[in-house]
Design a protein around this motif. Structure first.
Motif, PDB file in Angstrom:
ATOM      1  N   ASN A  13      26.069   7.664   5.163  1.00 42.53           N
ATOM      2  CA  ASN A  13      25.497   6.882   6.252  1.00 42.53           C
ATOM      3  C   ASN A  13      26.118   7.299   7.580  1.00 42.53           C
ATOM      4  OD1 ASN A  13      23.830   5.371   4.593  1.00 42.53           O
ATOM      5  ND2 ASN A  13      25.431   3.866   4.186  1.00 42.53           N
ATOM      6  N   CYS A  27      15.888  12.459  12.653  1.00 39.59           N
ATOM      7  CA  CYS A  27      15.652  13.134  11.379  1.00 39.59           C
ATOM      8  C   CYS A  27      15.265  14.597  11.600  1.00 39.59           C
ATOM      9  CB  CYS A  27      14.563  12.408  10.596  1.00 39.59           C
ATOM     10  SG  CYS A  27      14.148  13.178   9.016  1.00 39.59           S
ATOM     11  N   TYR A  35      19.499   7.846   9.746  1.00 42.35           N
ATOM     12  CA  TYR A  35      20.498   6.929   9.201  1.00 42.35           C
ATOM     13  C   TYR A  35      21.472   7.640   8.259  1.00 42.35           C
ATOM     14  CZ  TYR A  35      17.130   3.546  10.928  1.00 42.35           C
ATOM     15  OH  TYR A  35      16.279   2.829  11.731  1.00 42.35           O
ATOM     16  N   TYR A  46      19.071  12.693   8.832  1.00 43.53           N
ATOM     17  CA  TYR A  46      17.811  12.375   8.147  1.00 43.53           C
ATOM     18  C   TYR A  46      17.515  10.877   8.233  1.00 43.53           C
ATOM     19  CZ  TYR A  46      18.880  16.948   6.240  1.00 43.53           C
ATOM     20  OH  TYR A  46      19.200  18.270   6.111  1.00 43.53           O
ATOM     21  N   CYS A  47      16.214  10.575   8.179  1.00 46.14           N
ATOM     22  CA  CYS A  47      15.800   9.172   8.190  1.00 46.14           C
ATOM     23  C   CYS A  47      15.981   8.529   6.825  1.00 46.14           C
ATOM     24  CB  CYS A  47      14.346   9.036   8.641  1.00 46.14           C
ATOM     25  SG  CYS A  47      13.169   9.869   7.535  1.00 46.14           S
ATOM     26  N   ASP A  48      15.876   9.331   5.754  1.00 52.28           N
ATOM     27  CA  ASP A  48      16.053   8.789   4.402  1.00 52.28           C
ATOM     28  C   ASP A  48      16.419   9.922   3.436  1.00 52.28           C
ATOM     29  OD1 ASP A  48      13.650  10.135   3.786  1.00 52.28           O
ATOM     30  OD2 ASP A  48      12.426   8.339   4.043  1.00 52.28           O
ATOM     31  N   ALA A  49      16.733   9.541   2.192  1.00 51.71           N
ATOM     32  CA  ALA A  49      17.160  10.514   1.188  1.00 51.71           C
ATOM     33  C   ALA A  49      16.037  11.461   0.796  1.00 51.71           C
ATOM     34  CB  ALA A  49      17.692   9.783  -0.044  1.00 51.71           C
ATOM     35  N   LYS A  50      14.801  10.982   0.865  1.00 50.87           N
ATOM     36  CA  LYS A  50      13.669  11.835   0.502  1.00 50.87           C
ATOM     37  C   LYS A  50      13.571  13.036   1.432  1.00 50.87           C
ATOM     38  CE  LYS A  50       8.640  11.786  -0.137  1.00 50.87           C
ATOM     39  NZ  LYS A  50       7.413  10.961  -0.043  1.00 50.87           N
ATOM     40  N   HIS A  51      13.703  12.802   2.736  1.00 55.11           N
ATOM     41  CA  HIS A  51      13.634  13.910   3.687  1.00 55.11           C
ATOM     42  C   HIS A  51      14.864  14.806   3.586  1.00 55.11           C
ATOM     43  CE1 HIS A  51      10.304  12.561   6.708  1.00 55.11           C
ATOM     44  NE2 HIS A  51       9.877  12.768   5.484  1.00 55.11           N
TER      45      HIS A  51
END
Length: 367
Positions: A13, A27, A35, A46-51
């Motif tokens: 994070n 991202c 985040y 990145y904005c999330d773990a997927k990206h």
């Protein structure tokens, strides 16, 4: 690195207090608020773990270490250090271009996007916006989005590429050929076949200026144009263009084989000397498509079948796949033997005999 870690293993994070006020992080892929950050380079977000995972698979694993000095040094007073950083960015551009091309050749359009995006952003950083150096990135992004059926994105990207060319009168035939080929493919995918023919004609013109009329690069334009004529029901025209493409490739592959009379078993001679994998895959698909087209015709042309099958046999000999050589070589021989005293029969027989003798040779270390 031998294995690809999961997203949770390479990100943490973002700690807001670790960055100056007003320095929000965005991202890498979508440019939304980030985040997470890569724990290895700590300069990618990145904005999330997927990206994060998409970027890791697409390009980040290859360039993580290279990004640290590039992104951690923003204002460099020393001229020599600035020059060194520019060289790193130039290297990053080349890596991203090659990775995106390789992913696209394998049909991995989604995986090609991170490399193509990084190529675009780094090219803008080095060369500025709306410059001719951005066109390779626009065209790779357009090809990836075309494979994902994101035609609105393709139209926008090609429009930006056209605008960059219009603003750069010095753009040569290479850029023009690449742009027109992409535009032709786009109009083909939208069903605007007359527009596609117009752009493929321009593609052939500029490619012949850059590489010559009988080059394998120019021949791909003829192949794409032939596909359009076949779709329009103009089979005779399409067949004539296919014949020209096949002859160009046969001459080219025959020339390569003359410099490699004996191919060691299980040796991939093309990886360093002849083609990138992306070129080889495209070549195989194009020759197979023409061969399948010919084999489906009511009145088959035995000479054309022999020529195309011989091309594929030579291609796979250069790649070291003897089973495919024997398969395509047998097809070529059967077709050539339908024509009395056909000029390819002898060379096809020699090729098959060469492969059969290589298969019977004892392997190193055998008794």
């Amino acid at each position: 690195m031998t294995s690809k870690p999961q997203a949770s293993g390479v990100t943490s994070n973002i700690m807001p207090l670790a960055f100056p006020r007003g320095k929000e992080k965005f991202c890498e892929l979508c440019k939304r608020e980030a985040y997470l950050q890569c724990t290895q380079c700590q300069v990618t977000f990145y904005c999330d773990a997927k990206h994060q995972q998409a970027d890791w698979v697409g390009i980040h694993e290859r360039i993580c270490h290279l990004l640290v000095p590039i992104r951690s040094q923003k204002d460099i007073p020393d001229q020599a250090a600035r020059r060194e950083n520019q060289l790193r960015k130039t290297k990053l551009i080349e890596i991203c271009r090659l990775v995106a091309q390789s992913k696209l050749s394998e049909g991995k359009h989604e995986e090609a996007l991170p490399a193509a995006h990084c190529l675009l952003y780094t090219s803008i950083d080095v060369h500025g916006p709306n410059t001719i150096q951005l066109i390779p990135a626009y065209l790779l992004l357009a090809e990836a989005n075309m494979g994902l059926d994101n035609l609105a994105a393709v139209a926008e990207l090609l429009s930006q590429a056209e605008w960059a060319v219009l603003k750069s009168p010095e753009s040569g035939p290479l850029i023009q050929h690449q742009l027109h080929r992409s535009l032709g493919r786009f109009h083909t995918s939208t069903g605007n076949l007359e527009d596609a023919l117009y752009h493929f004609a321009n593609d052939i013109y500029f490619a012949s200026e850059e590489y010559g009329l009988d080059s394998i690069t120019t021949s791909k334009g003829y192949f794409l144009m032939a596909d359009i004529f076949v779709r329009q029901g103009k089979v005779l025209i399409g067949r004539s263009l296919y014949s020209k493409v096949a002859q160009t490739w046969h001459n080219h592959l025959s020339g390569l084989l003359k410099t490699h009379v004996k191919i060691p078993q299980n040796c991939d001679v093309s990886s360093d000397s002849f083609y990138e994998i992306s070129q080889q895959v495209e070549m195989d698909e194009m020759l197979r498509a023409m061969l399948e087209f010919e084999q489906k015709q009511f009145r088959r042309d035995a000479a054309q079948t022999a020529l195309l099958a011989h091309c594929l046999a030579m291609l796979w000999l250069l790649r070291g796949d003897f089973q495919k050589v024997l398969g395509f070589g047998s097809t070529a021989l059967q077709a050539s033997q339908q024509i009395p005293k056909h000029d390819l029969t002898e060379s096809i027989q020699r090729l098959l005999q060469q492969v059969q003798s290589l298969q019977t040779e004892p392997q190193p270390g055998s008794d």
